[in-house]
Design an enzyme around this catalytic site. Structure first.
Site, PDB file in Angstrom:
ATOM      1  CE  LYS A 189      -3.139   1.899  -3.598  1.00 60.85           C
ATOM      2  NZ  LYS A 189      -2.060   1.952  -2.594  1.00 60.85           N
ATOM      3  N   GLY A 190      -2.793   7.067  -5.712  1.00 62.50           N
ATOM      4  CA  GLY A 190      -3.642   8.256  -5.874  1.00 62.50           C
ATOM      5  C   GLY A 190      -3.087   9.201  -6.925  1.00 62.50           C
ATOM      6  N   GLY A 195       0.819  -1.211   0.000  1.00 62.40           N
ATOM      7  CA  GLY A 195       0.000   0.000   0.000  1.00 62.40           C
ATOM      8  C   GLY A 195       0.851   1.259   0.000  1.00 62.40           C
ATOM      9  CG  ASP A 196       0.321   3.926   2.259  1.00 63.02           C
ATOM     10  OD1 ASP A 196      -0.833   4.265   1.962  1.00 63.02           O
ATOM     11  OD2 ASP A 196       0.633   3.491   3.383  1.00 63.02           O
ATOM     12  CE  LYS A 213       6.910   9.055  -1.514  1.00 64.73           C
ATOM     13  NZ  LYS A 213       6.060   9.004  -0.313  1.00 64.73           N
ATOM     14  CD  GLN A 258      -6.859  -1.385   1.296  1.00 61.16           C
ATOM     15  OE1 GLN A 258      -7.673  -1.969   0.613  1.00 61.16           O
ATOM     16  NE2 GLN A 258      -7.141  -0.216   1.837  1.00 61.16           N
ATOM     17  CG  ASN A 271      -9.052  -0.075   4.329  1.00 64.12           C
ATOM     18  OD1 ASN A 271      -9.702   0.418   3.418  1.00 64.12           O
ATOM     19  ND2 ASN A 271      -8.711  -1.343   4.334  1.00 64.12           N
ATOM     20  CB  ALA A 272      -7.925   3.413   0.735  1.00 61.16           C
ATOM     21  N   GLY A 273      -5.988   5.630   1.932  1.00 66.25           N
ATOM     22  CA  GLY A 273      -5.724   7.067   1.940  1.00 66.25           C
ATOM     23  C   GLY A 273      -4.920   7.374   0.692  1.00 66.25           C
ATOM     24  CG  HIS A 274      -5.902   6.170  -2.680  1.00 69.61           C
ATOM     25  ND1 HIS A 274      -6.660   5.449  -3.574  1.00 69.61           N
ATOM     26  CD2 HIS A 274      -5.357   5.251  -1.836  1.00 69.61           C
ATOM     27  CE1 HIS A 274      -6.578   4.155  -3.272  1.00 69.61           C
ATOM     28  NE2 HIS A 274      -5.805   4.015  -2.220  1.00 69.61           N
ATOM     29  CB  THR A 275      -1.745  11.742  -1.146  1.00 70.21           C
ATOM     30  OG1 THR A 275      -1.768  11.018   0.076  1.00 70.21           O
ATOM     31  CG2 THR A 275      -1.491  13.210  -0.896  1.00 70.21           C
TER      32      THR A 275
HETATM   33  P1  GDP Z   1      -1.537   5.617  -2.154  1.00 71.13           P
HETATM   34  O1  GDP Z   1      -2.228   5.108  -0.955  1.00 71.13           O
HETATM   35  O2  GDP Z   1      -0.901   4.527  -2.955  1.00 71.13           O
HETATM   36  O3  GDP Z   1      -2.370   6.521  -3.011  1.00 71.13           O
HETATM   37  O4  GDP Z   1      -0.320   6.497  -1.621  1.00 71.13           O
HETATM   38  P2  GDP Z   1      -0.388   7.595  -0.447  1.00 71.13           P
HETATM   39  O5  GDP Z   1      -1.078   8.800  -0.960  1.00 71.13           O
HETATM   40  O6  GDP Z   1      -0.869   6.989   0.807  1.00 71.13           O
HETATM   41  O7  GDP Z   1       1.161   7.855  -0.213  1.00 71.13           O
HETATM   42  C1  GDP Z   1       1.997   8.312  -1.235  1.00 71.13           C
HETATM   43  C2  GDP Z   1       2.649   9.622  -0.795  1.00 71.13           C
HETATM   44  O8  GDP Z   1       3.734   9.933  -1.655  1.00 71.13           O
HETATM   45  C3  GDP Z   1       1.714  10.818  -0.890  1.00 71.13           C
HETATM   46  O9  GDP Z   1       2.056  11.730   0.121  1.00 71.13           O
HETATM   47  C4  GDP Z   1       2.034  11.411  -2.261  1.00 71.13           C
HETATM   48  O10 GDP Z   1       1.761  12.805  -2.341  1.00 71.13           O
HETATM   49  C5  GDP Z   1       3.515  11.146  -2.345  1.00 71.13           C
HETATM   50  N1  GDP Z   1       4.050  10.924  -3.693  1.00 71.13           N
HETATM   51  C6  GDP Z   1       3.486  10.251  -4.736  1.00 71.13           C
HETATM   52  N2  GDP Z   1       4.361  10.168  -5.760  1.00 71.13           N
HETATM   53  C7  GDP Z   1       5.499  10.787  -5.350  1.00 71.13           C
HETATM   54  C8  GDP Z   1       6.775  11.002  -5.951  1.00 71.13           C
HETATM   55  O11 GDP Z   1       7.068  10.584  -7.061  1.00 71.13           O
HETATM   56  N3  GDP Z   1       7.695  11.662  -5.191  1.00 71.13           N
HETATM   57  C9  GDP Z   1       7.453  12.112  -3.937  1.00 71.13           C
HETATM   58  N4  GDP Z   1       8.417  12.726  -3.286  1.00 71.13           N
HETATM   59  N5  GDP Z   1       6.252  11.920  -3.343  1.00 71.13           N
HETATM   60  C10 GDP Z   1       5.295  11.266  -4.038  1.00 71.13           C
HETATM   61  P1  IMO Z   2      -3.823   2.577   0.607  1.00 77.25           P
HETATM   62  O1  IMO Z   2      -4.983   2.344  -0.325  1.00 77.25           O
HETATM   63  C1  IMO Z   2      -1.211   0.921   3.679  1.00 77.25           C
HETATM   64  C2  IMO Z   2      -2.972  -2.004   6.423  1.00 77.25           C
HETATM   65  C3  IMO Z   2      -3.118  -1.645   7.872  1.00 77.25           C
HETATM   66  C4  IMO Z   2      -2.926  -3.007   8.504  1.00 77.25           C
HETATM   67  C5  IMO Z   2      -3.623  -3.944   7.515  1.00 77.25           C
HETATM   68  C6  IMO Z   2      -5.033  -4.311   7.898  1.00 77.25           C
HETATM   69  O2  IMO Z   2      -3.721   3.971   1.084  1.00 77.25           O
HETATM   70  O3  IMO Z   2      -2.576   2.055   0.024  1.00 77.25           O
HETATM   71  P2  IMO Z   2      -7.328  -2.958   7.820  1.00 77.25           P
HETATM   72  O4  IMO Z   2      -7.756  -1.720   8.528  1.00 77.25           O
HETATM   73  O5  IMO Z   2      -7.390  -2.860   6.336  1.00 77.25           O
HETATM   74  O6  IMO Z   2      -8.008  -4.186   8.319  1.00 77.25           O
HETATM   75  O7  IMO Z   2      -5.779  -3.148   8.227  1.00 77.25           O
HETATM   76  O8  IMO Z   2      -3.627  -3.251   6.277  1.00 77.25           O
HETATM   77  N1  IMO Z   2      -3.595  -1.068   5.454  1.00 77.25           N
HETATM   78  C7  IMO Z   2      -2.910  -0.230   4.666  1.00 77.25           C
HETATM   79  N2  IMO Z   2      -1.597   0.043   4.604  1.00 77.25           N
HETATM   80  N3  IMO Z   2      -2.050   1.535   2.811  1.00 77.25           N
HETATM   81  C8  IMO Z   2      -3.370   1.254   2.840  1.00 77.25           C
HETATM   82  O9  IMO Z   2      -4.229   1.722   1.912  1.00 77.25           O
HETATM   83  C9  IMO Z   2      -3.865   0.366   3.826  1.00 77.25           C
HETATM   84  N4  IMO Z   2      -5.094  -0.090   4.148  1.00 77.25           N
HETATM   85  C10 IMO Z   2      -4.913  -0.981   5.128  1.00 77.25           C
HETATM   86  O10 IMO Z   2      -2.130  -0.736   8.288  1.00 77.25           O
HETATM   87  O11 IMO Z   2      -1.574  -3.347   8.521  1.00 77.25           O
HETATM   88 MG    MG Z   3      -2.283   5.446   1.108  1.00 77.10          MG
END
Ligand code: GDP
Ligand code: IMO
Ligand code: MG
Length: 428
Positions: free
Chosen positions: A16-17, A12-13, A331, A224, A38-42
């Site tokens: 994707k966002g 995850g993270d 990144k 995720q 549970n997702a957080g897409h930035t």
């Molecule tokens: P997601 O859950 O897959 O959508 O990812 P998140 O949003 O949880 O976490 C990705 C983080 O990296 C966010 O704060 C984005 O703004 C940041 N991000 C995405 N692509 C890049 C990149 O290429 N470089 C940097 N420095 N940050 C990035």
């Molecule tokens: P995005 O979409 C990273 C992790 C939790 C925990 C496990 C189970 O932003 O990538 P849950 O609440 O789903 O039952 O927790 O999954 N988890 C994530 N880790 N990015 C996420 O979403 C996640 N969604 C759940 O931290 O380890």
């Molecule tokens: Mg995320």
């Protein structure tokens, strides 16, 4: 026309966002197929940051249709708060959002049960986001779940709620020794939410199949990542849904013959939130460096993310179980200042070498990563949008990843903004 699934390749993270927002320009429909808030897409647009939890990231572009598929679990309170929050920031949500009437509802007892169950597990806890995801999917599989269609039918809702509360309150009160829920209170609160959600409910499988017939472009937004997938991930330290590409079919009602591409989003290093094995984790200064420079703090819970080197075993496993057609590497800029960069190319456990990711948790927990080391490029790649402008050593790092995973890199991300991207291949 084409239909593209975007999935996370790691835990995850992966970014994707950002990638979804970028590709939304050419998509007509953006569809979430699993997971919940549970997702957080930035997504960063100019100087403004948006964090999407349940609403597809495509909502930030005008004229796009967003769908929450049947495979998603919905907390109505969280969804309405997200809708209101976006409206306050000038993002209108009305005719552009469709919610599957087959999607399951997260009820307050799901969150309560999860909280108590995590406490009971002690050191074996999963480290969930505490959003009630697991118990909601458990009820779905146990065939006692409440779906959007049930919630908006007062009679059906009351009947199901009454039966469920008998069982849930028994667990809460007798097993965990905490307060249960009162039928009328939950009923009144949730029928209130139902009235606001009613207008969004639709048969989204029919809607999407019609869109496909009309030649529209559909983007499936995975939440995720592969190693949090309930089947393919590091079970039991996973989430409770199919985050992998197959989930896009079961979670929306679009058949596999209609999917054209699967884009794997891969962070140039690895992170993980919550418990569970993580072979390349760095619990040292380099790990701290990645966390600081990459701003690796959870977009949903704010928890610090565990950081480590790129792992070719976990990522190539992801490439296989998802069937990646291309990868988006994100990144890259975070690695700019490092003297040395490592890639894990194998594991060693009790004298045995592993070239593929094993399923046994104890191997993943106890193995020693086998690394290949490369000299860092020590130059800024931040914001670059031309491949030729990348330092030679950064190009070599990417080429090595491509070679190890056996999938072409179509997109390289060098910053969190839309334009901080190198496009090597047209996805739509
Ligand atoms: P997601 O859950 O897959 O959508 O990812 P998140 O949003 O949880 O976490 C990705 C983080 O990296 C966010 O704060 C984005 O703004 C940041 N991000 C995405 N692509 C890049 C990149 O290429 N470089 C940097 N420095 N940050 C990035
Ligand atoms: P995005 O979409 C990273 C992790 C939790 C925990 C496990 C189970 O932003 O990538 P849950 O609440 O789903 O039952 O927790 O999954 N988890 C994530 N880790 N990015 C996420 O979403 C996640 N969604 C759940 O931290 O380890
Ligand atoms: Mg995320």
């Amino acid at each position: 026309m084409s239909n593209v699934v975007i999935t996370g390749a790691q835990w995850g993270d992966e970014g994707k966002g950002k990638i979804v927002d970028l590709l939304t320009e050419e998509a007509d429909y953006i569809v979430r197929y699993q997971g919940g808030h549970n997702a957080g897409h930035t997504v960063v647009i100019g100087d403004t940051e948006f964090i999407l939890h349940l609403i597809p990231s495509g909502v930030l572009r005008k004229g796009k249709r967003c769908v929450i598929g049947n495979g998603v679990v919905i907390d109505p309170h969280a969804l309405l708060a997200e809708i209101d929050g976006l409206k306050e920031r000038g993002i209108g949500i009305k005719d552009n959002l469709f919610i599957s009437s087959r999607a399951h509802i997260i009820m307050p007892y799901h969150c309560a049960i999860e909280k108590e169950s995590e406490k009971l597990k002690g050191s074996l806890r999963i480290g969930t986001t505490g959003r009630g995801i697991g118990p909601t999917y458990a009820d779905k599989m146990a065939r006692v779940g409440i779906r959007v269609a049930d919630l908006i039918d007062r009679e059906v809702f009351r009947e199901k709620l009454q039966v469920n509360l008998q069982e849930m309150n028994y667990f809460l009160e007798r097993l965990y020794g905490v307060k249960g829920f009162v039928l009328d209170e939950v009923y009144d609160e949730y029928t209130g939410y139902a009235e606001r959600l009613r207008g969004f409910a639709a048969d989204t499988a029919l809607l999407l199949n019609q869109a496909i017939k009309e030649g529209k472009n559909i983007l499936f937004e995975g939440a995720q990542g592969t190693h949090l997938d309930v089947d393919h991930g590091t079970y039991p330290y996973v989430t409770s849904s199919n985050a992998t590409a197959g989930g896009a079919c079961t979670g929306t009602g679009v058949g596999p013959t209609k999917i054209d591409k699967v884009l794997g989003v891969v962070k140039a290093y690895t992170t993980r939130v919550g418990s569970g094995p993580f072979p390349t984790e760095l619990q040292d200064k380099t790990g701290e460096f990645l966390r600081d420079k990459g701003r690796e703090y959870g977009a949903t819970t704010g928890r610090p993310r565990r950081c480590g080197w790129f792992d070719a075993l976990t990522t190539s496993y992801a490439a296989k179980v998802n069937g990646f057609t291309e990868m988006a590497v994100t990144k890259l800029d975070v690695l700019d200042d490092l003297d040395e960069i490592k890639i894990c190319v194998g594991y060693k456990y009790r004298g045995k070498r592993y070239d593929e990711m094993p399923s046994e948790l104890k191997v993943l927990e106890g193995c020693e990563p086998v690394y290949e080391s490369m000299a860092g490029w020590k130059a800024s790649t931040a914001g670059l949008s031309e491949y030729g402008a990348l330092p030679q050593k950064a190009q070599r790092y990417l080429a090595r990843i491509e070679e190890l995973i056996g999938v072409e890199i179509g997109i390289i991300s060098t910053g969190f903004r839309r334009d901080e991207t190198i496009i090597l291949k047209k996805i739509f």
